[in-house]
Enzyme design. Structure first.
Site, PDB file in Angstrom:
ATOM      1  CG  HIS A 147     -46.904 -35.448  20.832  1.00 15.02           C
ATOM      2  ND1 HIS A 147     -47.524 -36.610  21.210  1.00 15.02           N
ATOM      3  CD2 HIS A 147     -47.881 -34.485  20.813  1.00 15.02           C
ATOM      4  CE1 HIS A 147     -48.803 -36.378  21.434  1.00 15.02           C
ATOM      5  NE2 HIS A 147     -49.042 -35.095  21.193  1.00 15.02           N
ATOM      6  CG  ASN A 163     -51.004 -31.879  21.308  1.00 12.70           C
ATOM      7  OD1 ASN A 163     -51.150 -33.100  21.337  1.00 12.70           O
ATOM      8  ND2 ASN A 163     -50.218 -31.239  22.167  1.00 12.70           N
TER       9      ASN A 163
END
Length: 575
Positions: free
Chosen positions: A80, A104
């Site tokens: 990610h 994030n």
């Protein structure tokens, strides 16, 4: 959003990708990629400067066992991308701690290790730092140390509009040079240095660094440009580059140079990424950058960008070169070959052929009358039959000259503008074909004539020895450069054949300079889909080059000449 769709190809193509590509596509800034498994010693200072200059920083976690985005026990998502939003140093228990704030993009899911939102380590810093930095909320933003960052993330991408983040000297003035190029299978796609015989065919770029030596003074970036419109169809090749130091040299560097020289710098590894780059320290001097794919014969376009702290001059090095040497032969044969090349295949070859052709002109006239029409003229269809069935029978590999090629020959040689060839025009064409495709016996007789003419002023081997050895040189341009003995020319062999042919019709020694772009155009126009060129295509090409050269020479009158856009298009249409 619509502009992003045009860049990627469709809305579907906007899904997934790498942070580096997104940063560069949206900002057009200077990009730098750092592998955290082997970080530079000044990583912290580099990240601090990037933050101060407002550069964008992104990072990625390693891919897990599955391709799906899996949450690891430490709270990070495998495979990610995250964003670095803060770089700060604070005191903890009397010692400095290098801290990074990450985010994030999902807006949730955070790191749960040291210095996470609920970590007790926040009680070891003063209240001002804790109040300024700590926010206990599941908003996707969290803090971690530089050590943990380097341990749990694989790479860091930095993209800034100002290249000053690369160096601590804020007064530095970086200059930028950009060059576009292309690897073409069989011509300019030589592969990496493991392929010693073909590496030299890659595009070459000369760079001259001026000024004084400085630390980390040059950034070299190589980006491959896909020919596919839709991003999901793109398959990146493994690319990289090597940098060599050199002294004054004219023309493209050949295989002999690379066999004896080692690069002063190169990419650490060939990566199947859109871009690879290296930040280097090079002393002032002249260098050559060779971008390449890992494997040879892989076609792709590329963009080479060079940023330097000093004055830089960069230009492509493929415009002028000498032919790659043919396989070695014994010295006594080379001696004869040099003499023959100088006195037969160069400017004196025209005189030799004239001496040889005078007694044969009547025979050629008789041959022409036998195969021409009742008006003693020859159209394209008759020329096609003569070339394929009489003059070049047995030498043609692909069915012979096409009717279109013969029509072009008639148009090139038809000085009387009748749409047909008369006797003198046909003989002139015949003589040109003989020069480009001379049989062993014909050249042997011509060379003996040359021997008698030039033996007094020029010391040469004894006549009998000379005649026996002439068969080595009796190979014509096409078959002499066909070192693979396939009856066709690869694009590398084509380069040597064009160079060996000299400037057609000029009466000057061989030495035509062929740039990579020109060679690619020749192959595209005259080569087969396999990338090889037959004898008939080669003759058609050289005849047209001959015509183009004569037109240019007449218009330029031996001086520099500039062409308008319409004139360039007209000239290009002849090819």
């Amino acid at each position: 959003m619509p502009s992003s769709v045009r860049v990627c190809g469709s809305y579907t193509d906007m899904n997934a990708g790498t942070p580096a590509e997104a940063l560069m596509d949206f900002t057009g800034g200077i990009h730098m990629c750092i592998q955290l498994s082997d970080p530079p010693p000044d990583l912290w200072r580099l990240m601090s400067r990037a933050g101060n200059y407002g550069a964008l920083l992104s990072c990625s976690t390693p891919q897990g066992e599955s391709s799906s985005l899996t949450l690891s026990p430490n709270g990070l998502v495998e495979g990610h991308a995250y964003t670095v939003t803060g770089v700060i140093q604070m005191m903890s228990r009397g010692k400095p701690v290098k801290m990074l704030r990450l985010w994030n993009p999902w807006g949730k899911g955070e790191w749960n290790g040291d210095w996470s939102d609920r970590s007790s380590l926040w009680q070891t810093v003063n209240s001002q730092d804790r109040e300024k930095c700590l926010s206990v909320a599941d908003d996707g933003e969290f803090w971690m140390t530089l050590e943990d960052f380097s341990k749990f993330f694989t790479d860091l991408d930095i993209c800034g509009l100002n290249p000053n983040f690369l160096d601590e000297d804020s007064s530095s003035r970086w200059t930028t040079s950009v060059a576009e190029g292309r690897w073409v299978a069989g011509t300019t796609a030589g592969g990496c240095m493991n392929y010693k015989d073909s590496f030299w065919t890659n595009p070459q770029y000369r760079v001259k660094l001026c000024g004084e030596k400085a630390e980390k003074n040059i950034l070299v970036s190589l980006m491959q440009k896909s020919d596919k419109r839709n991003r999901h169809l793109v398959q990146n090749l493994h690319i990289g580059f090597s940098i060599f130091e050199h002294r004054a040299h004219r023309g493209k560097f050949t295989a002999s140079f690379f066999s004896s020289q080692q690069p002063v710098a190169q990419t650490k590894t060939f990566m199947n990424a859109r871009e690879v780059m290296e930040l280097l320290t090079l002393k002032p001097g002249e260098y050559m950058i060779v971008p390449s794919t890992f494997h040879p014969n892989e076609t792709a376009s590329f963009l080479l960008t060079i940023l330097c702290k000093t004055e830089t001059r960069c230009y492509e090095n493929s415009g002028e070169r000498s032919p790659e040497p043919v396989p070695e032969v014994p010295d006594h044969i080379i001696t004869d070959h040099v003499w023959l090349t100088r006195h037969c295949l160069n400017s004196n070859m025209a005189d030799v052929m004239k001496v040889k052709n005078r007694p044969e002109d009547e025979n050629k006239n008789a041959f022409f009358r036998q195969h021409s029409d009742k008006y003693e003229e020859m159209d394209a269809e008759q020329l096609q039959r003569i070339l394929n069935e009489k003059l070049l029978k047995g030498d043609l590999k692909s069915g012979g000259f096409s009717i279109d090629a013969c029509r072009s020959m008639v148009a090139l040689m038809d000085t009387s503008v009748t749409g047909r060839l008369n006797s003198s025009e046909f003989i002139r064409l015949w003589n040109k074909v003989v020069i480009y495709k001379v049989t062993t016996s014909t050249l042997a007789l011509s060379c003996c004539t040359a021997f008698q003419k030039y033996s007094n002023p020029v010391p040469v081997p004894h006549t009998s020895v000379f005649y026996r050895r002439v068969t080595f040189v009796g190979q014509d341009i096409f078959f002499q450069t066909d070192v693979s003995r396939t009856g066709t020319l690869s694009l590398t062999e084509l380069r040597n054949a064009v160079v060996a042919s000299g400037t057609p019709g000029s009466g000057e020694p061989p030495g035509m300079r062929v740039s990579d772009d020109t060679l690619n155009l020749m192959a595209l126009r005259y080569g087969a889909s396999s990338g090889h060129m037959t004898l008939e295509s080669f003759i058609s090409l050289i005849l047209r080059l001959d015509c183009m050269f004569k037109i240019f020479r007449q218009l330029s009158d031996g001086k520099t000449m500039s062409l308008q856009e319409s004139e360039v298009k007209t000239s290009a249409s002849l090819l």
